[in-house]
Design a protein around this motif. Structure first.
Motif, PDB file in Angstrom:
ATOM      1  N   THR A   1       0.826  -1.208   0.000  1.00  0.00           N
ATOM      2  CA  THR A   1       0.000   0.000   0.000  1.00  0.00           C
ATOM      3  C   THR A   1       0.860   1.258   0.000  1.00  0.00           C
ATOM      4  O   THR A   1       0.503   2.268  -0.607  1.00  0.00           O
ATOM      5  CB  THR A   1      -0.962   0.009   1.201  1.00  0.00           C
ATOM      6  OG1 THR A   1      -0.228  -0.207   2.419  1.00  0.00           O
ATOM      7  CG2 THR A   1      -2.012  -1.087   1.074  1.00  0.00           C
ATOM      8  N   ARG A   2       2.007   1.193   0.677  1.00  0.00           N
ATOM      9  CA  ARG A   2       2.935   2.323   0.653  1.00  0.00           C
ATOM     10  C   ARG A   2       3.556   2.489  -0.739  1.00  0.00           C
ATOM     11  O   ARG A   2       3.650   3.604  -1.258  1.00  0.00           O
ATOM     12  CB  ARG A   2       4.032   2.115   1.703  1.00  0.00           C
ATOM     13  CG  ARG A   2       5.143   3.158   1.692  1.00  0.00           C
ATOM     14  CD  ARG A   2       4.614   4.560   1.939  1.00  0.00           C
ATOM     15  NE  ARG A   2       5.713   5.534   1.957  1.00  0.00           N
ATOM     16  CZ  ARG A   2       5.562   6.836   1.850  1.00  0.00           C
ATOM     17  NH1 ARG A   2       4.345   7.344   1.740  1.00  0.00           N
ATOM     18  NH2 ARG A   2       6.604   7.638   1.871  1.00  0.00           N
TER      19      ARG A   2
ATOM     20  N   ILE B   1       3.515   5.678  -3.631  1.00  0.00           N
ATOM     21  CA  ILE B   1       4.695   6.293  -4.233  1.00  0.00           C
ATOM     22  C   ILE B   1       4.697   6.142  -5.753  1.00  0.00           C
ATOM     23  O   ILE B   1       4.984   7.091  -6.487  1.00  0.00           O
ATOM     24  CB  ILE B   1       5.982   5.667  -3.645  1.00  0.00           C
ATOM     25  CG1 ILE B   1       6.033   5.879  -2.133  1.00  0.00           C
ATOM     26  CG2 ILE B   1       7.224   6.261  -4.306  1.00  0.00           C
ATOM     27  CD1 ILE B   1       7.154   5.122  -1.447  1.00  0.00           C
ATOM     28  N   HIS B   2       4.364   4.930  -6.235  1.00  0.00           N
ATOM     29  CA  HIS B   2       4.426   4.637  -7.670  1.00  0.00           C
ATOM     30  C   HIS B   2       3.169   3.896  -8.118  1.00  0.00           C
ATOM     31  O   HIS B   2       3.233   2.731  -8.530  1.00  0.00           O
ATOM     32  CB  HIS B   2       5.656   3.780  -7.993  1.00  0.00           C
ATOM     33  CG  HIS B   2       6.973   4.441  -7.770  1.00  0.00           C
ATOM     34  ND1 HIS B   2       7.346   5.582  -8.446  1.00  0.00           N
ATOM     35  CD2 HIS B   2       7.992   4.131  -6.931  1.00  0.00           C
ATOM     36  CE1 HIS B   2       8.562   5.941  -8.044  1.00  0.00           C
ATOM     37  NE2 HIS B   2       8.968   5.084  -7.134  1.00  0.00           N
ATOM     38  N   SER B   3       2.034   4.554  -8.073  1.00  0.00           N
ATOM     39  CA  SER B   3       0.815   3.903  -8.551  1.00  0.00           C
ATOM     40  C   SER B   3       0.924   3.661 -10.050  1.00  0.00           C
ATOM     41  O   SER B   3       1.139   4.602 -10.826  1.00  0.00           O
ATOM     42  CB  SER B   3      -0.413   4.775  -8.267  1.00  0.00           C
ATOM     43  OG  SER B   3      -1.568   4.189  -8.830  1.00  0.00           O
TER      44      SER B   3
ATOM     45  N   ALA C   1      -5.788   2.981   7.341  1.00  0.00           N
ATOM     46  CA  ALA C   1      -4.831   4.070   7.532  1.00  0.00           C
ATOM     47  C   ALA C   1      -4.334   4.632   6.210  1.00  0.00           C
ATOM     48  O   ALA C   1      -4.061   5.832   6.095  1.00  0.00           O
ATOM     49  CB  ALA C   1      -3.651   3.574   8.366  1.00  0.00           C
ATOM     50  N   ARG C   2      -4.245   3.794   5.195  1.00  0.00           N
ATOM     51  CA  ARG C   2      -3.718   4.241   3.904  1.00  0.00           C
ATOM     52  C   ARG C   2      -4.821   4.552   2.885  1.00  0.00           C
ATOM     53  O   ARG C   2      -4.534   4.888   1.739  1.00  0.00           O
ATOM     54  CB  ARG C   2      -2.775   3.185   3.332  1.00  0.00           C
ATOM     55  CG  ARG C   2      -1.529   2.947   4.181  1.00  0.00           C
ATOM     56  CD  ARG C   2      -0.373   2.463   3.346  1.00  0.00           C
ATOM     57  NE  ARG C   2       0.727   1.973   4.161  1.00  0.00           N
ATOM     58  CZ  ARG C   2       1.644   2.740   4.728  1.00  0.00           C
ATOM     59  NH1 ARG C   2       1.584   4.054   4.551  1.00  0.00           N
ATOM     60  NH2 ARG C   2       2.615   2.212   5.455  1.00  0.00           N
TER      61      ARG C   2
ATOM     62  N   PRO D   1       8.267   4.279 -11.691  1.00  0.00           N
ATOM     63  CA  PRO D   1       7.091   4.711 -12.454  1.00  0.00           C
ATOM     64  C   PRO D   1       6.727   3.702 -13.543  1.00  0.00           C
ATOM     65  O   PRO D   1       7.605   3.155 -14.214  1.00  0.00           O
ATOM     66  CB  PRO D   1       7.546   6.048 -13.047  1.00  0.00           C
ATOM     67  CG  PRO D   1       8.617   6.534 -12.134  1.00  0.00           C
ATOM     68  CD  PRO D   1       9.340   5.296 -11.686  1.00  0.00           C
ATOM     69  N   PHE D   2       5.427   3.478 -13.723  1.00  0.00           N
ATOM     70  CA  PHE D   2       4.941   2.542 -14.742  1.00  0.00           C
ATOM     71  C   PHE D   2       3.467   2.836 -14.974  1.00  0.00           C
ATOM     72  O   PHE D   2       2.761   3.258 -14.062  1.00  0.00           O
ATOM     73  CB  PHE D   2       5.121   1.091 -14.272  1.00  0.00           C
ATOM     74  CG  PHE D   2       5.032   0.069 -15.368  1.00  0.00           C
ATOM     75  CD1 PHE D   2       6.135  -0.221 -16.166  1.00  0.00           C
ATOM     76  CD2 PHE D   2       3.851  -0.611 -15.607  1.00  0.00           C
ATOM     77  CE1 PHE D   2       6.062  -1.170 -17.178  1.00  0.00           C
ATOM     78  CE2 PHE D   2       3.761  -1.562 -16.616  1.00  0.00           C
ATOM     79  CZ  PHE D   2       4.875  -1.838 -17.402  1.00  0.00           C
TER      80      PHE D   2
END
Length: 312
Positions: free
Chosen positions: A73-74, A78-80, A106-107, A158-159
């Motif tokens: 989830t973190r 950062i890089h969805s 929490a996320r 990144p993608f």
């Protein structure tokens, strides 16, 4: 000697196409019973996702390991990779479910707990969960794109998955028929599947199909192999975008750690993260998993100060 002969005989019987088909029928009947469990919750969950405007969705099946969901989830923050993450929990531990649900809350990640089901075979358990999600959530959500990622497979660069799927029906890790499943593929054997831990689909192309993400061992296909007949066998090469898989060894406490992979130089797949009860091999010890968890956080996720879960 007699035991060896008996084992070879049993293996030959289990590898036969007749037994394979019989097991497939058995598994389908068992699944239909399981599918009905929680079906109304699945439909309601899909309505909630629709209200949130989700049309490009990636599901992950959580299983008894909160720290990997914490990391995933973190990593998604950062890089969805162009899809919204949704966690569907198949954990057998109530404590793990509570911890994973807390992490998702929490996320800000949608969470749904699957109905409990006892299944000793990991591939069948995972495949059943994936199919349940397709039948009880995806069919009602009707997203533009959907897919599945293993809970311990993290985007670290990144993608854009939808861009990678431009003009394609599927994208993922393409695996050929495997002789490790007591199956003997020939040189020109066409059978293949997208691994259930890294596979993505254009919904409009599969909505009318009876997808099955379970393994088909008699065909040499692991989790996701049940889709060979209804889907993959019908696709042309131009319909497929295949990820490039490379080994990704890391050094932990001065020792080289194998069993890890990188997909398309972007998705780091951790090996041995969910084997808390199996400590006979080095890469599955508690100490090794703790080192691996710390490596993931320090290398890719900005350090341990961002962690929520404390397990390993």
């Amino acid at each position: 000697m007699a035991r060896k002969i008996l084992k070879r005989t049993v293996d030959a019987i289990n590898a036969s196409s007749f037994v394979g088909k019989a097991k497939s029928i058995r598994d389908k009947l068992s699944y239909r019973i399981y599918q009905a469990k929680g079906a109304s919750r699945g439909r309601e969950f899909s309505r909630q996702l629709q209200k949130s405007g989700l049309s490009r969705v990636c599901f992950t099946i959580a299983f008894n390991t909160p720290w990997v969901i914490d990391a995933l989830t973190r990593a998604w923050q950062i890089h969805s990779p162009g899809l919204s993450l949704v966690v569907v929990d198949n954990s057998s531990s109530d404590a793990a479910r509570k911890s994973i649900e807390r992490i998702c809350s929490a996320r800000g990640v949608p969470y749904l707990g699957l109905p409990n089901r006892r299944e000793r075979h990991w591939s069948r358990s995972h495949g059943t969960a994936l199919t349940w999600v397709f039948d009880n959530i995806v069919r009602h959500l009707r997203p533009e794109f959907f897919g599945y990622i293993d809970h311990d497979c993290f985007p670290v660069a990144p993608f854009d998955i939808p861009a990678r799927m431009e003009g394609k029906v599927v994208y993922g890790l393409k695996l050929p028929a495997n002789e490790n499943f007591r199956y003997k593929p020939t040189v020109d054997d066409p059978k293949w599947h997208l691994w259930g831990g890294f596979c993505f689909f254009r919904f409009a192309a599969v909505e009318g199909l009876d997808l099955d993400f379970g393994p088909r061992m008699e065909l040499g296909l692991d989790t996701g192999g049940g889709n060979w007949l209804p889907l993959y066998s019908r696709l042309a090469e131009a319909d497929i975008s295949a990820a490039v898989e490379e080994p990704a060894a890391v050094v932990l406490a001065g020792e080289r750690s194998e069993h890890h992979q990188m997909f398309d130089a972007t998705f780091f797949h951790v090996g041995g993260s969910s084997y808390a009860d199996q400590k006979t091999r080095h890469h599955r010890t508690a100490q090794h998993r703790e080192l691996l968890r710390d490596y993931v956080w320090e290398t890719y996720l900005g350090g341990a100060q961002n962690r929520i879960a404390s397990d390993s």
